[in-house]
Design a protein around this motif. Structure first.
Motif, PDB file in Angstrom:
ATOM      1  N   PRO A 191       0.793  -1.235   0.000  1.00 20.89           N
ATOM      2  CA  PRO A 191       0.000   0.000   0.000  1.00 20.89           C
ATOM      3  C   PRO A 191       0.825   1.285   0.000  1.00 20.89           C
ATOM      4  CG  PRO A 191       0.087  -0.872   2.210  1.00 20.89           C
ATOM      5  CD  PRO A 191       0.872  -1.826   1.343  1.00 20.89           C
ATOM      6  N   PRO A 194      -1.667   4.366  -1.265  1.00 19.33           N
ATOM      7  CA  PRO A 194      -2.600   4.895  -0.265  1.00 19.33           C
ATOM      8  C   PRO A 194      -1.918   5.573   0.915  1.00 19.33           C
ATOM      9  CG  PRO A 194      -3.298   2.715  -0.990  1.00 19.33           C
ATOM     10  CD  PRO A 194      -1.953   2.947  -1.594  1.00 19.33           C
ATOM     11  N   MET A 255      -9.112   3.623  -4.212  1.00 18.65           N
ATOM     12  CA  MET A 255      -8.578   3.138  -2.934  1.00 18.65           C
ATOM     13  C   MET A 255      -8.184   4.315  -2.041  1.00 18.65           C
ATOM     14  SD  MET A 255      -8.326  -0.211  -2.314  1.00 18.65           S
ATOM     15  CE  MET A 255      -6.858  -0.336  -1.295  1.00 18.65           C
ATOM     16  N   MET A 256      -7.495   5.310  -2.603  1.00 22.28           N
ATOM     17  CA  MET A 256      -7.042   6.457  -1.807  1.00 22.28           C
ATOM     18  C   MET A 256      -8.218   7.296  -1.331  1.00 22.28           C
ATOM     19  SD  MET A 256      -3.507   7.858  -3.512  1.00 22.28           S
ATOM     20  CE  MET A 256      -4.260   8.165  -5.112  1.00 22.28           C
ATOM     21  N   VAL A 259      -9.850   5.400   1.579  1.00 20.31           N
ATOM     22  CA  VAL A 259      -9.014   5.429   2.781  1.00 20.31           C
ATOM     23  C   VAL A 259      -9.001   6.827   3.399  1.00 20.31           C
ATOM     24  CG1 VAL A 259      -6.647   5.193   3.635  1.00 20.31           C
ATOM     25  CG2 VAL A 259      -7.569   3.496   2.056  1.00 20.31           C
TER      26      VAL A 259
END
Length: 500
Positions: A191, A194, A255-256, A259
């Motif tokens: 990751p 992220p 995804m970012m 998150v």
């Protein structure tokens, strides 16, 4: 709640300077002091001076002034916010006068009264000034009354917000349907993107916003606060759309965004409640957790539905791939048309400073986020995603916090900074997108768009490759050797075909 005291306007003429020494806002001494009484000017409806835009107000002033008042003149310090449409000349008050006045507010005695009609025009602060003259036209007194004009009901702004939420929900559904789960799994295992995005979003951007606020708005705490709150908020939904349009990694972008939105429950209160009071001492800072939850629901739920459709309804995936780009352009058009119209009032108070802040914050975010991503050896597609995710904020959250932290209409005026950010955030990205399209036309072929879905297995040749040595086939070549001969792990099509 912070109480704003608007500084007195500078008087341009000698008459105004003299009047300031003679002014009386609530209590004032005059020739009536000989009788041991204080001169008082009051209004029948003090609260009437604070009104929303495009409203007509009427107030009665009254006083116990014992000197003869020959005439009055009523003006405003800023005709942009409100204007005086009518004012009567002073009238002697008697018990038969056709007005109801609370005489206790002027020490039990009323001598003169008059009427003022006004129309509020635009959100902001103003001062209503009443000059008193004697029969020789000498200024014998001045009353200055502060006025606040509030923003009219934001029906259009609310409609735009609700419409944006619906469009964003469908956009996340299409994105979820085109997500490459294999790439998502790789990102989860490693990751870097992220984590780097979190650092840029909640370490870099609040610091940049704080520094820009000190540089651009050194004397205006409300605009500094608006800029800082904007920099503390999580990424906006349009970051995924722009990542897709500019050829970045949509998988990493989503995804970012997910998150950073989940992390906002801790990071936003941390920044706002610790640094916010240093900008606006005494501010009533309230974190809009309900709006954060709404953002998470609008983001995650449609995206999950889209991911499920990859398995249960493959045709939806094909349709989503085809519609994603034109739908993104439609959302962009909606933002630039209806969004500008709904917040058109911001153009009337937009200055070069607020415009500069609205442009510099995302521009620095794009640039520094991309450079840091390349510094950590991410691919160009991943760097584009990190840069865009860094530069785009959820400005609606900052406006909500702002309107609670400081009183209106100061909050409405300070909202020009997040509003300016909303207007100018897409500008650098739009320029890059236009350059990209021109480049594609000049070269005569399109630069590959974002690979937003799993590879189409039907497009991969599923025929077994038969290797030959000296004209003879080698049917018993093991799979590893065969893959190596075809390109091995550097050939994604071979890997996917083998999986199929």
């Amino acid at each position: 709640m912070i109480k704003m005291n608007k500084s007195d306007s500078k008087m341009a003429s000698a008459r105004n300077v003299l009047a300031m020494f003679l002014s009386f806002s609530v209590l004032m001494s005059s020739s009536a002091a000989d009788s041991g009484k204080s001169v008082v000017v009051a209004f029948d409806r003090e609260s009437a001076f604070d009104a929303v835009e495009q409203e007509t107000i009427s107030v009665i002033w009254f006083t116990n002034f014992t000197e003869e008042i020959d005439r009055v003149e009523v003006t405003t310090s800023n005709s942009k916010n409100s204007e005086v449409t009518y004012y009567s000349q002073p009238m002697l008050y008697t018990t038969n006068s056709p007005v109801e006045i609370n005489v206790t507010r002027v020490n039990g005695e009323v001598t003169y009264y008059g009427e003022i009609n006004m129309t509020t025009l635009f959100v902001g602060f103003n001062e209503v000034q009443i000059y008193f003259y004697d029969k020789d036209n000498n200024t014998i007194g001045l009353v200055t009354k502060e006025q606040k004009v509030y923003l009219k009901g934001q029906a259009l702004a609310d409609a735009f917000s609700y419409g944006s939420a619906v469009l964003q929900a469908f956009l996340y559904f299409f994105m979820g349907a085109t997500l490459d789960l294999a790439i998502v799994k790789t990102i989860v295992v490693r990751p870097v993107g992220p984590v780097l995005g979190l650092f840029c979003q909640y370490g870099l951007m609040p610091s940049i916003a704080y520094g820009l606020g000190l540089l651009i708005f050194p004397d205006d705490f409300s605009l500094r606060l608006g800029l800082f709150l904007n920099g503390c908020c999580p990424g906006g939904g349009q970051s995924n759309m722009w990542t897709h349009l500019l050829g970045g990694s949509l998988d990493l972008s989503i995804m970012m965004t997910t998150v950073s939105t989940l992390a906002a429950f801790g990071t936003v209160p941390l920044w706002v409640l610790t640094v916010g009071p240093t900008i606006a001492d005494g501010g009533n800072f309230v974190i809009p957790f309900v709006d954060l939850i709404t953002t998470v629901v609008v983001l995650i739920f449609p995206c999950v539905i889209g991911i499920i459709c990859q398995s249960v309804c493959p045709k939806v995936v094909i349709y989503s791939k085809k519609i994603l780009t034109p739908y993104s352009m439609a959302v962009l058009l909606y933002t630039f048309s209806f969004g500008v119209y709904a917040y058109f009032y911001l153009f009337s108070i937009l200055t070069w400073k607020s415009a500069s802040a609205g442009l510099l914050l995302p521009l620095l975010g794009y640039t520094l986020g991309t450079l840091l991503a390349k510094l950590f050896c991410l691919t160009m597609r991943e760097a584009i995603a990190v840069g865009i995710e860094t530069g785009i904020q959820n400005t609606m959250l900052s406006i909500i916090i702002l309107t609670v932290a400081i009183e209106k209409p100061t909050a409405n005026l300070a909202a020009v900074v997040p509003g300016s950010n909303t207007l100018f955030t897409p500008v650098p990205l739009l320029i890059v997108y236009i350059i990209k399209k021109i480049y594609e036309k000049v070269r005569g072929k399109e630069i590959p768009e974002v690979n937003t879905s799993t590879t189409d297995l039907k497009s991969v040749d599923s025929k077994p490759v038969e290797l030959q040595l000296n004209g003879h086939s080698i049917p018993d070549l093991d799979k590893k050797s065969q893959l190596d001969a075809e390109g091995g792990i550097t050939n994604p099509a071979a890997d996917l075909r083998d999986i199929a």
